[in-house]
Design a protein around this motif. Structure first.
Motif, PDB file in Angstrom:
ATOM      1  N   LEU A  75       1.786  20.962 -25.976  1.00 42.93           N
ATOM      2  CA  LEU A  75       2.342  21.490 -24.725  1.00 42.93           C
ATOM      3  C   LEU A  75       3.230  20.452 -24.032  1.00 42.93           C
ATOM      4  N   ALA A  76       2.830  19.184 -24.080  1.00 46.87           N
ATOM      5  CA  ALA A  76       3.643  18.117 -23.484  1.00 46.87           C
ATOM      6  C   ALA A  76       4.959  17.958 -24.240  1.00 46.87           C
ATOM      7  N   LEU A 123       6.543  20.286 -25.823  1.00 42.75           N
ATOM      8  CA  LEU A 123       7.367  21.431 -25.435  1.00 42.75           C
ATOM      9  C   LEU A 123       8.001  21.176 -24.064  1.00 42.75           C
ATOM     10  N   GLU A 124       7.177  20.728 -23.137  1.00 47.79           N
ATOM     11  CA  GLU A 124       7.668  20.474 -21.781  1.00 47.79           C
ATOM     12  C   GLU A 124       8.762  19.404 -21.771  1.00 47.79           C
ATOM     13  N   ASP A 125       8.636  18.419 -22.659  1.00 50.15           N
ATOM     14  CA  ASP A 125       9.619  17.327 -22.744  1.00 50.15           C
ATOM     15  C   ASP A 125      10.804  17.680 -23.642  1.00 50.15           C
ATOM     16  N   ASP A 126      10.853  18.925 -24.103  1.00 50.46           N
ATOM     17  CA  ASP A 126      11.935  19.398 -24.981  1.00 50.46           C
ATOM     18  C   ASP A 126      12.030  18.646 -26.310  1.00 50.46           C
ATOM     19  N   GLU A 152       9.896  26.486 -28.429  1.00 46.70           N
ATOM     20  CA  GLU A 152       8.757  27.404 -28.312  1.00 46.70           C
ATOM     21  C   GLU A 152       8.208  27.822 -29.677  1.00 46.70           C
ATOM     22  N   VAL A 195       2.838  29.404 -23.849  1.00 48.54           N
ATOM     23  CA  VAL A 195       4.143  29.144 -24.476  1.00 48.54           C
ATOM     24  C   VAL A 195       4.981  30.421 -24.523  1.00 48.54           C
ATOM     25  N   GLY A 204       4.112  32.470 -20.532  1.00 51.08           N
ATOM     26  CA  GLY A 204       4.071  31.736 -19.278  1.00 51.08           C
ATOM     27  C   GLY A 204       2.717  31.854 -18.607  1.00 51.08           C
ATOM     28  N   THR A 237      -4.334  29.820 -19.020  1.00 53.60           N
ATOM     29  CA  THR A 237      -2.913  29.602 -18.702  1.00 53.60           C
ATOM     30  C   THR A 237      -2.777  28.960 -17.327  1.00 53.60           C
ATOM     31  N   ASP A 275      -1.291  25.231 -16.354  1.00 51.16           N
ATOM     32  CA  ASP A 275      -0.294  25.088 -15.286  1.00 51.16           C
ATOM     33  C   ASP A 275      -0.746  24.123 -14.188  1.00 51.16           C
TER      34      ASP A 275
END
Length: 192
Positions: free
Chosen positions: A54-55, A57-60, A64, A111, A114, A148, A152
């Motif tokens: 998840l990190a 993904l968040e950091d690009d 997804e 993912v 949301g 979820t 968040d």
């Protein structure tokens, strides 16, 4: 940097097997603090892998599709049937696997779809009610929705968990607690 060098490994069958090998060598007693800690570390280690996906993904660092693929890979490794000669150990590992089921589903839901609107506590209460009505699919769905929210950043109150009757929902919420800890502090749990 080549494409192969850019590929991050979040979890591996070897890592899971190392935990299983360690458990095979241990004299497990869930009443014993060291045994309980070992099982919790096993659970936390898998949750940390999900937090790292998840990190990333968040950091690009991954997209997804890759995130979903990685979550499913960890899930496939961790939820695979375990064979030990000791039935008690199989039951203990099954408990860890059961706790992690909503972690994987919640991460994938996060993912793909949301954050679900609502409150963690309300979802957990709804899950407990559904379990009492023997609607386990609905109960799992509520726990996943709560997951979820946890991803968040909404806090899961562990006092709430202590109020739950022992059952699937309490095990599933226990998994969300590992996920919450992993997201807050994704340090690697040492296998040794």
């Amino acid at each position: 940097m080549t494409e192969d060098e850019a590929v991050e490994t979040f979890y591996s069958e070897e890592r899971w097997q190392n935990w299983l090998d360690r458990l095979a060598d241990e004299d497990l007693d869930p009443e014993n603090e060291d045994s309980a800690r070992l099982l919790l570390n096993l659970q936390d280690d898998a949750a940390i892998a999900i937090a790292k996906v998840l990190a990333a993904l968040e950091d690009d660092r991954i997209d997804e599709d890759r995130a979903v693929e990685e979550i499913r890979d960890v899930s496939d490794i961790v939820l695979a049937e375990v064979s030990f000669d000791d039935e008690d150990k199989v039951m203990l590992i099954d408990g860890v696997q059961t706790s992690l089921v909503p972690v994987f589903y919640a991460a994938e839901e996060f993912v793909v779809g949301g954050v679900v609107e609502g409150d963690v506590d309300e979802f957990v209460h709804a899950a407990a009610d559904a379990e009492a009505d023997e609607d386990l699919d609905a109960a799992l769905g509520y726990v996943v929705q709560a997951g979820t929210r946890v991803i968040d950043g909404e806090r899961l109150d562990m006092e709430l968990v202590e109020e739950l009757e022992y059952g699937l929902v309490s095990e599933w919420v226990n998994g969300l607690d590992s996920l919450q800890s992993a997201i807050e502090d994704p340090e690697v749990v040492e296998e040794d």
